[in-house]
Design a protein around this motif. Structure first.
Motif, mmCIF file in Angstrom:
data_model
loop_
_atom_site.group_PDB
_atom_site.id
_atom_site.type_symbol
_atom_site.label_atom_id
_atom_site.label_comp_id
_atom_site.label_asym_id
_atom_site.label_seq_id
_atom_site.Cartn_x
_atom_site.Cartn_y
_atom_site.Cartn_z
ATOM 1 N N ARG A 211 -26.482 -43.623 -28.851
ATOM 2 C CA ARG A 211 -25.811 -42.340 -29.172
ATOM 3 C C ARG A 211 -24.953 -41.877 -28.010
ATOM 4 N NH1 ARG A 211 -28.528 -39.319 -33.593
ATOM 5 N NH2 ARG A 211 -27.439 -37.449 -32.916
ATOM 6 N N GLU A 212 -25.513 -41.990 -26.802
ATOM 7 C CA GLU A 212 -24.739 -41.539 -25.636
ATOM 8 C C GLU A 212 -23.519 -42.435 -25.413
ATOM 9 O OE1 GLU A 212 -28.174 -39.368 -22.901
ATOM 10 O OE2 GLU A 212 -27.302 -41.236 -22.194
ATOM 11 N N ALA A 213 -23.722 -43.732 -25.577
ATOM 12 C CA ALA A 213 -22.624 -44.673 -25.331
ATOM 13 C C ALA A 213 -21.558 -44.555 -26.415
ATOM 14 C CB ALA A 213 -23.172 -46.101 -25.275
ATOM 15 N N ALA A 214 -22.020 -44.460 -27.663
ATOM 16 C CA ALA A 214 -21.070 -44.389 -28.777
ATOM 17 C C ALA A 214 -20.203 -43.138 -28.665
ATOM 18 C CB ALA A 214 -21.815 -44.396 -30.102
ATOM 19 N N ALA A 215 -20.770 -42.083 -28.166
ATOM 20 C CA ALA A 215 -19.995 -40.843 -28.030
ATOM 21 C C ALA A 215 -18.951 -40.975 -26.925
ATOM 22 C CB ALA A 215 -20.929 -39.678 -27.731
ATOM 23 N N ALA A 216 -19.145 -41.930 -26.041
ATOM 24 C CA ALA A 216 -18.190 -42.137 -24.948
ATOM 25 C C ALA A 216 -17.224 -43.260 -25.279
ATOM 26 C CB ALA A 216 -18.946 -42.443 -23.661
ATOM 27 N N GLY A 217 -17.104 -43.565 -26.549
ATOM 28 C CA GLY A 217 -16.086 -44.523 -26.974
ATOM 29 C C GLY A 217 -16.549 -45.965 -27.041
ATOM 30 N N LEU A 218 -17.803 -46.226 -26.749
ATOM 31 C CA LEU A 218 -18.263 -47.625 -26.715
ATOM 32 C C LEU A 218 -18.756 -48.089 -28.078
ATOM 33 C CD1 LEU A 218 -20.067 -47.425 -23.275
ATOM 34 C CD2 LEU A 218 -17.984 -48.712 -23.808
ATOM 35 N N HIS A 219 -18.507 -49.370 -28.359
ATOM 36 C CA HIS A 219 -18.924 -49.945 -29.639
ATOM 37 C C HIS A 219 -20.000 -51.000 -29.485
ATOM 38 C CE1 HIS A 219 -14.326 -49.504 -30.083
ATOM 39 N NE2 HIS A 219 -14.880 -48.414 -30.547
ATOM 40 N N TRP A 220 -20.218 -51.413 -28.252
ATOM 41 C CA TRP A 220 -20.892 -52.703 -28.085
ATOM 42 C C TRP A 220 -21.634 -52.695 -26.749
ATOM 43 C CZ3 TRP A 220 -17.442 -57.392 -26.429
ATOM 44 C CH2 TRP A 220 -18.156 -58.584 -26.521
ATOM 45 N N THR A 221 -22.935 -52.982 -26.789
ATOM 46 C CA THR A 221 -23.674 -53.103 -25.531
ATOM 47 C C THR A 221 -24.084 -54.547 -25.287
ATOM 48 O OG1 THR A 221 -25.673 -52.540 -24.324
ATOM 49 C CG2 THR A 221 -25.855 -52.470 -26.706
ATOM 50 N N TYR A 222 -24.105 -54.939 -24.026
ATOM 51 C CA TYR A 222 -24.564 -56.293 -23.679
ATOM 52 C C TYR A 222 -26.074 -56.272 -23.472
ATOM 53 C CZ TYR A 222 -19.579 -56.734 -22.943
ATOM 54 O OH TYR A 222 -18.225 -56.697 -23.119
ATOM 55 N N SER A 223 -26.760 -55.989 -24.517
ATOM 56 C CA SER A 223 -28.205 -55.851 -24.487
ATOM 57 C C SER A 223 -28.708 -56.053 -25.920
ATOM 58 C CB SER A 223 -28.544 -54.445 -23.960
ATOM 59 O OG SER A 223 -29.911 -54.166 -24.079
ATOM 60 N N PRO A 224 -29.891 -56.546 -26.185
ATOM 61 C CA PRO A 224 -30.987 -56.752 -25.243
ATOM 62 C C PRO A 224 -30.907 -58.089 -24.498
ATOM 63 C CG PRO A 224 -31.713 -57.294 -27.452
ATOM 64 C CD PRO A 224 -30.301 -56.801 -27.579
ATOM 65 N N MET A 225 -31.390 -58.015 -23.269
ATOM 66 C CA MET A 225 -31.529 -59.197 -22.445
ATOM 67 C C MET A 225 -32.884 -59.814 -22.819
ATOM 68 S SD MET A 225 -32.771 -60.578 -19.422
ATOM 69 C CE MET A 225 -32.336 -60.859 -17.732
ATOM 70 N N CYS A 226 -32.840 -60.982 -23.402
ATOM 71 C CA CYS A 226 -34.048 -61.569 -23.997
ATOM 72 C C CYS A 226 -34.586 -62.738 -23.172
ATOM 73 C CB CYS A 226 -33.727 -62.054 -25.408
ATOM 74 S SG CYS A 226 -33.205 -60.748 -26.504
ATOM 75 N N ASP A 227 -34.222 -62.784 -21.908
ATOM 76 C CA ASP A 227 -34.583 -63.944 -21.094
ATOM 77 C C ASP A 227 -36.030 -63.863 -20.602
ATOM 78 O OD1 ASP A 227 -31.899 -64.739 -21.336
ATOM 79 O OD2 ASP A 227 -31.342 -63.505 -19.624
ATOM 80 N N ILE A 228 -36.840 -64.734 -21.136
ATOM 81 C CA ILE A 228 -38.218 -64.859 -20.645
ATOM 82 C C ILE A 228 -38.156 -65.333 -19.200
ATOM 83 C CG2 ILE A 228 -40.299 -66.308 -20.868
ATOM 84 C CD1 ILE A 228 -40.039 -64.097 -23.003
ATOM 85 N N CYS A 229 -39.048 -64.805 -18.368
ATOM 86 C CA CYS A 229 -38.988 -65.198 -16.957
ATOM 87 C C CYS A 229 -40.376 -65.246 -16.319
ATOM 88 C CB CYS A 229 -38.098 -64.217 -16.193
ATOM 89 S SG CYS A 229 -37.867 -64.712 -14.489
ATOM 90 N N VAL A 230 -40.632 -66.329 -15.614
ATOM 91 C CA VAL A 230 -41.892 -66.457 -14.867
ATOM 92 C C VAL A 230 -41.563 -66.662 -13.383
ATOM 93 C CG1 VAL A 230 -43.210 -67.349 -16.820
ATOM 94 C CG2 VAL A 230 -41.999 -68.961 -15.348
#
Ligand code: NOJ
Length: 746
Positions: free
Chosen positions: A151-170
């Motif tokens: 909601r906050e991003a869309a109101a600032a003109g954004l359409h697209w987030t580079y998330s979720p980061m789904c990288d499993i990590c050990v």
């Protein structure tokens, strides 16, 4: 103007063809318009020139933010000339409108721009880092955090987030372990799904939602030696079982885009890895959005040594299924030539363009390219009271209480505390890396949060984060002696985590350890609050401190949240989503280890799988975390001793709050497949539930065990269950020991 004509025709076509509907999505939570067909996309494809098509596959950064090497300028001219159809790192309603107007009014077809940004753990209201978020094990709240970010991003003109980061990590050395959901595929999948639902909601055209991006595809979280961008190599079996599930969960939840990772997999950079981008992602999983490279990922194939030059790299990437080129400029420069020479087919190019235009259509941009640029909404949506409250709650739930000797916590509000440490008064570090458009102004540090809560506070910084100077030690010791309890806030600088922030040490810097030793020597009770973005070696700290609260980087409301936990206004309920080793020598260490041919069962025996100088077990296992109360578990029980392909059974246990305070337990189900066609983990997380119980209250928690739940990649690389005996463990962490046995029959 011609372009307006065209858009008008396309819009008419859209309405007259009823371009809204096809079939209802199987999963009601998947955005309803994800499956629609958009005639406007066909219409555009018919009239677009080659250059216009290529422009839609190009993504450049604005000069507002740098999230990678700075290599070019002139993006405004590129938009105007139709060479760039997508922009990232530009935001605010005003600025995105300004750029959008250029695309809409000054290019021949007026195709709207797509605006992307790294909205990773919040946009203006910053939530805890993702590793912390996952430690809440609270999926509704995680979804809510993504919804607020959208909601906050869309109101600032954004359409697209580079998330979720789904990288499993050990790999705690890897700075980006902070951006993911930890080590486990099951938990990681739940988090990925919740985040996609949160960002995209049920309707992508809703201007309060934004498109998600599954990243970094694939296995970016497994670089050799924990060094960013380094080689990744693992068997396909390991990849599929332990690394791919969260990406797939995000795709199944309807994620509209995916990002190819920087790393190679099986000798081929992911950016041009057809097996990953086309065979698995599209053909097997049915992903129908577009794939974007990571920042200069196409160009980096030259360094990888699999492309002669940028032209070669661009051809390979597009042909492998990488639709959009982030920042390399290779598509822009070479694809037209490659097409003319027959190195890229019209079909391949058109498919890629179609995917990009379809996402733009799904977002409703052809109907109103400015629907996301709203200064009024921007003002109204940003950091609202509700957003801040959600951030505070998630910050509280993300903190993990690792130790609490003699119930030192919670502290008495009337007491005088000494607050000591280099991170105690740093509001900036609370926001961590990838802080979106989060601002540090107005944010309370931990010290400020504690000051509002405690009877009296004496503060001494003691030392810097890393600088070895000890000039502040005396004052810190004096402060410690003058209070009834010491709260030490130690940890890492927030830029030691995130991209290109790897470390070969997972210990606190020596100066901070020395400060802790000095304060511990006073004999005063010590509460250690940690701000950090990776599992640390806390073997010494766990001896010296009486209580330890792992607070990660808790975000905008972190100061208040941590103070509320320390003084009992809130109660810790977080559980580790990643194993904390005794030391780096145990890494990689994770709860789903295999048994090996020589498991360590006989204490002291030499030829078993063990270390001579350290336990096999970690200091704090996956799933671990204390509360301000205690819980008991009944032995797990099963609804039946066996089941088959068409059936399921239930495993249950009764949990009782045996302490004097209300508390939240995260009840966890682990399963072991005793004999398989290939080796199986000794324990694998297969379910969890958060339950809040009053003192004396009991609740029976049930988990359904289905054939799907016990499925895995079998010897022949088919996915499914195998007949045989299994153990179902129910307990408070991955080291739980009580189980019930069941049989699966084919
Ligand atoms: C590189 C990072 O790997 C990726 O996560 C990010 O989304 C892009 N840069 C864009 O900033």
């Amino acid at each position: 103007m011609k372009k307006h004509f065209l858009i008008a025709i396309c819009a008419l076509l859209l309405v007259s063809c009823g371009g809204r509907n096809e079939s209802a999505p199987a999963n009601p939570k998947v955005a309803a318009n994800a499956l629609k067909h958009y005639p406007i996309v066909d219409s555009l494809l018919r009239v677009m020139t080659l250059d216009e098509k290529i422009g839609q596959l190009v993504l450049y950064t604005s000069d507002w933010d740098v999230t990678g090497p700075s290599i070019r300028s002139g993006y405004v001219d590129d938009i105007r000339s139709g060479k760039c159809g997508n922009i990232f790192n530009a935001y605010t309603a005003a600025y995105t409108r300004q750029l959008q107007e250029i695309a809409v009014n000054e290019t021949r077809l007026g195709i709207p721009l797509l605006f992307g940004y790294d909205v990773i753990h919040g946009f203006r209201t910053i939530f805890p880092i993702n590793l912390g978020i996952s430690a809440s094990w609270d999926m509704p709240l995680i979804q809510e955090s993504a919804r607020i970010a959208a909601r906050e991003a869309a109101a600032a003109g954004l359409h697209w987030t580079y998330s979720p980061m789904c990288d499993i990590c050990v790999e705690p050395r890897w700075g980006r372990i902070s951006e993911g959901a930890g080590e486990d595929a099951f938990l990681g999948s739940e988090v990925a799904r919740a985040m996609v639902y949160g960002y995209q909601g049920g309707d992508l055209e809703d201007p309060l939602t934004i498109a998600a991006c599954v990243k970094h595809f694939a296995a970016y979280g497994a670089p050799h030696a924990g060094r960013d961008y380094n080689t990744v190599d693992m068997s396909e079996r390991w990849l599929r079982e332990f690394y791919l599930p969260p990406y797939k969960a995000a795709v199944d939840a309807g994620a509209q885009t995916a990002m190819a990772s920087f790393n190679e997999y099986d000798g081929t950079p992911a950016t041009a890895n057809r097996h990953l981008l086309t065979e698995i992602l599209r053909d097997e999983w049915g992903f129908d959005g577009f794939v974007v490279s990571d920042y200069t990922g196409v160009m980096e194939m030259i360094n990888h040594g699999t492309s002669r030059d940028l032209e070669d790299a661009s051809i390979q990437a597009l042909n492998a299924g990488n639709d959009m080129d982030m920042q390399s400029g290779g598509y822009s420069e070479f694809l037209a030539k490659a097409m003319k020479e027959g190195k890229v087919s019209k079909k391949t190019l058109d498919e890629a363009v179609r995917r990009v235009l379809t996402v733009k259509a799904r977002l409703g941009l052809f109907e109103d390219p400015y629907r996301y640029c709203s200064p009024e909404r921007e003002a109204a949506e940003t950091k609202t009271e509700a957003n801040l409250l959600a951030a505070r709650t998630l910050a509280e739930e993300s903190c993990v209480l690792l130790k609490n000797t003699h119930n030192l916590l919670p502290l008495d509000k009337n007491s005088t505390v000494a607050v000591i440490g280099p991170l105690a008064d740093s509001a900036d570090d609370l926001l961590a890396s990838w802080r979106g458009a989060g601002q540090v102004e107005g944010i309370k540090s931990l010290l400020e949060g504690i000051r509002e809560m405690a009877g009296g506070v004496v503060y001494a910084k003691g030392c810097d984060i890393e600088n070895p100077g000890q000039a502040g030690f005396n004052q810190a010791e004096y402060a410690a002696r003058s209070a009834s309890t010491v709260i030490m806030v130690l940890g890492e600088s927030c830029d030691w985590t995130g991209e290109a922030a790897c470390r070969t040490s997972i210990q606190l810097p020596e100066v901070q350890k020395e400060l802790l030793r000095r304060i511990a020597a006073t004999g005063q009770p010590i509460v250690l609050v940690l701000l950090n973005g990776r599992p640390l070696d806390l073997s010494e700290e766990s001896e010296l401190a009486d209580a330890i609260l792992e607070a990660w980087y808790p975000g905008t409301m972190g100061g208040e949240a941590v103070a509320r936990l320390l003084f009992g206004e809130a109660s810790p309920s977080g559980r580790l989503s990643v194993t904390f080793p005794y030391n780096l020598g145990q890494v990689p260490i994770y709860h789903y280890a295999k048994n090996t041919g020589r498991p360590y069962v006989h204490k002291g025996v030499k030829y078993e799988s063990r270390y001579l100088d350290c336990e096999n077990e970690p200091l704090y296992p996956f799933g671990y975390g204390l509360t301000y109360t205690t819980f008991s578990y009944s032995k797990p029980e099963l609804s039946a001793a066996e089941f088959g392909p068409m059936g399921s059974i239930t495993a249950k246990a009764t949990i009782t709050n045996t302490g004097a305070k209300e508390g939240t337990e995260v009840v966890q189900l682990y399963i072991r497949d005793m004999v398989g066609s290939v080796t199986r983990p000794v324990k694998q997380l297969k379910g969890f539930e958060r339950v809040t119980l009053a003192p004396g209250e009991s609740r029976t928690v049930e988990f359904e065990i289905t054939p799907e739940l016990i499925s895995f990649w079998r010897k022949d690389m088919t996915f499914g269950p195998e007949a045989g005996e299994f153990r179902a463990f129910i307990g408070p962490a991955s080291d739980c020991t009580e189980f019930a046995t069941f049989t699966y029959n084919e």
